[in-house]
Write a protein that holds these residues in place. Sequence first.
Motif, PDB file in Angstrom:
ATOM      1  N   ASP A 265       4.114  -5.541  -6.224  1.00  0.00           N
ATOM      2  CA  ASP A 265       3.437  -6.316  -5.845  1.00  0.00           C
ATOM      3  C   ASP A 265       4.087  -7.992  -4.756  1.00  0.00           C
ATOM      4  O   ASP A 265       3.944  -7.505  -4.577  1.00  0.00           O
ATOM      5  N   ALA A 266       5.716  -7.824  -5.820  1.00  0.00           N
ATOM      6  CA  ALA A 266       6.299  -8.646  -5.440  1.00  0.00           C
ATOM      7  C   ALA A 266       6.850  -8.281  -3.942  1.00  0.00           C
ATOM      8  O   ALA A 266       6.653  -9.484  -2.545  1.00  0.00           O
ATOM      9  N   ALA A 267       6.507  -7.160  -3.464  1.00  0.00           N
ATOM     10  CA  ALA A 267       7.403  -6.337  -2.345  1.00  0.00           C
ATOM     11  C   ALA A 267       5.820  -6.399  -1.453  1.00  0.00           C
ATOM     12  O   ALA A 267       6.354  -7.128  -0.490  1.00  0.00           O
ATOM     13  N   CYS A 268       5.241  -6.329  -1.906  1.00  0.00           N
ATOM     14  CA  CYS A 268       3.420  -6.459  -1.184  1.00  0.00           C
ATOM     15  C   CYS A 268       3.408  -7.926  -1.011  1.00  0.00           C
ATOM     16  O   CYS A 268       2.964  -8.340   1.092  1.00  0.00           O
ATOM     17  N   ALA A 269       3.869  -8.503  -1.864  1.00  0.00           N
ATOM     18  CA  ALA A 269       3.510 -10.381  -1.218  1.00  0.00           C
ATOM     19  C   ALA A 269       4.637 -10.656  -0.579  1.00  0.00           C
ATOM     20  O   ALA A 269       4.076 -11.246   0.117  1.00  0.00           O
ATOM     21  N   ALA A 282      14.756  -6.111  -0.779  1.00  0.00           N
ATOM     22  CA  ALA A 282      15.444  -7.409  -1.583  1.00  0.00           C
ATOM     23  C   ALA A 282      14.235  -7.298  -2.826  1.00  0.00           C
ATOM     24  O   ALA A 282      14.603  -8.134  -3.536  1.00  0.00           O
ATOM     25  N   ALA A 283      12.445  -8.017  -2.279  1.00  0.00           N
ATOM     26  CA  ALA A 283      11.562  -8.131  -3.758  1.00  0.00           C
ATOM     27  C   ALA A 283      11.606  -7.244  -4.308  1.00  0.00           C
ATOM     28  O   ALA A 283      11.293  -7.577  -5.326  1.00  0.00           O
ATOM     29  N   ALA A 284      11.622  -6.201  -3.775  1.00  0.00           N
ATOM     30  CA  ALA A 284      11.168  -5.297  -5.121  1.00  0.00           C
ATOM     31  C   ALA A 284      12.402  -4.723  -5.386  1.00  0.00           C
ATOM     32  O   ALA A 284      12.655  -5.057  -7.487  1.00  0.00           O
ATOM     33  N   GLY A 355      -0.288 -11.863   6.834  1.00  0.00           N
ATOM     34  CA  GLY A 355       0.986 -10.974   5.762  1.00  0.00           C
ATOM     35  C   GLY A 355       0.550  -9.168   5.813  1.00  0.00           C
ATOM     36  O   GLY A 355       0.733  -8.581   7.131  1.00  0.00           O
ATOM     37  N   GLY A 356      -0.144  -9.267   4.523  1.00  0.00           N
ATOM     38  CA  GLY A 356       0.209  -7.230   4.537  1.00  0.00           C
ATOM     39  C   GLY A 356      -1.345  -7.320   4.146  1.00  0.00           C
ATOM     40  O   GLY A 356      -1.616  -7.817   2.731  1.00  0.00           O
ATOM     41  N   GLU A 357      -2.230  -5.703   4.678  1.00  0.00           N
ATOM     42  CA  GLU A 357      -3.184  -5.153   4.151  1.00  0.00           C
ATOM     43  C   GLU A 357      -2.522  -3.857   3.913  1.00  0.00           C
ATOM     44  O   GLU A 357      -2.260  -3.180   4.365  1.00  0.00           O
ATOM     45  N   ARG A 358      -3.286  -3.860   2.345  1.00  0.00           N
ATOM     46  CA  ARG A 358      -3.028  -2.675   1.655  1.00  0.00           C
ATOM     47  C   ARG A 358      -4.209  -2.069   2.468  1.00  0.00           C
ATOM     48  O   ARG A 358      -5.293  -1.488   2.444  1.00  0.00           O
ATOM     49  N   LEU A 359      -3.618  -0.112   2.441  1.00  0.00           N
ATOM     50  CA  LEU A 359      -4.373   0.761   3.077  1.00  0.00           C
ATOM     51  C   LEU A 359      -4.725   1.487   1.896  1.00  0.00           C
ATOM     52  O   LEU A 359      -5.482   2.959   1.715  1.00  0.00           O
TER      53      LEU A 359
END
Length: 369
Positions: A265-269, A282-284, A355-359
């Motif tokens: 979740d942190a990496a996606c955010a 690095a976030a993950a 931001g980022g869209e999850r597919l």
Amino acid sequence: MTSEDLYPVSRLAAAQEATAKAGLDALLLTPGPDLRYVSGYEALPLERLTCLVVPASGEAYMMVPRLELAAAQASPASRLGVEFVPWGETDDPYAAVAARLGGAAKVGLADRMWAMASLRFRDAMPGTEQVLAGTVLRELRMRKSPAEVAALREAGAAIDAVHRQVPGFLRPGRTEREVGRDIAEAILSAGHHSVDFVIVGSGPNAASPHHEVSDRVIQAGEPIVVDIGGQLHNGYCSDSTRNYCIGEPPAEYTRYFEVLRRAQDAACAAVRPGVSCESIDAAAREVIAEAGYGEHFIHRTGHGIGIETHEEPYIVAGNDEPMEPGFAFSVEPGIYLAGRHGARIEDILVCTDGGGERLNNTTRDLVVV
């Protein structure tokens, strides 16, 4: 969404412009993803040379075996308006390309060109430096168009449909191979043209990220990593990893799985335009390291995806490439305890203006069967 949308004729001119900008005399694109990206032609990789020659200036043309001329002319490459140059069984197509290039100083070879073809080109053009065409095409292929994003969204929905079926394939006493066979059939039934890979890692095999399948019998209480993907008829790929368990999982596994959820979740955010690829990694990694599992996260956080399952950009330390809208890639941190079990959560994301869209949209929780 048509072939013209996914493989527009404008790509040829863009490839020529990039070739000139890189100081190359030409790109030599043989069957594989580079050729398909530029021309839309999914040519058969055979010992007979098929090669799209993209000069930095002048007209592009395609060398094609005479017996495959009709197939090439019927392909999307016919929309490019390039000359098809057929060659016969006793001709030397490598020498013919060298003659038409006229002493080129530097050419880019398709990244997936067979060594056989590369060496034949080297013999035909001994004074010509060879580099990878990917150094030129990467800038084009990384930035997905709206049509390409739509194709990846379709692929994501198709593989999600398969993951929803996986619990029905899992029961004690079945082997990984038996489950994998069911999954492969489901991938094709869900609309894929081909199955690229099926990983079913149970128990200790879940601690091997690229395990695939074996004849190991799945037992109750064992975590199972299922990482699957395929290619749609339009050439675009899917890739998603989810985690399952038949019955209650070990307490140790439950503890680090929650860490993994937070890391993913942190990496996606963290995804947004302008941030570096390595900052997403690095976030993950920071979440996993702070929980004491840093040494058990043994691979990069992600890879680009498009007409190849693995392509640029790579989400890894050392890659300071800034995110741009249209970048499509996986976010898939993992924790692996050798000899015991492991877990990985993977979604495909596309970077958008906001931001980022999850597919991928199936549950990221552990699915207990």
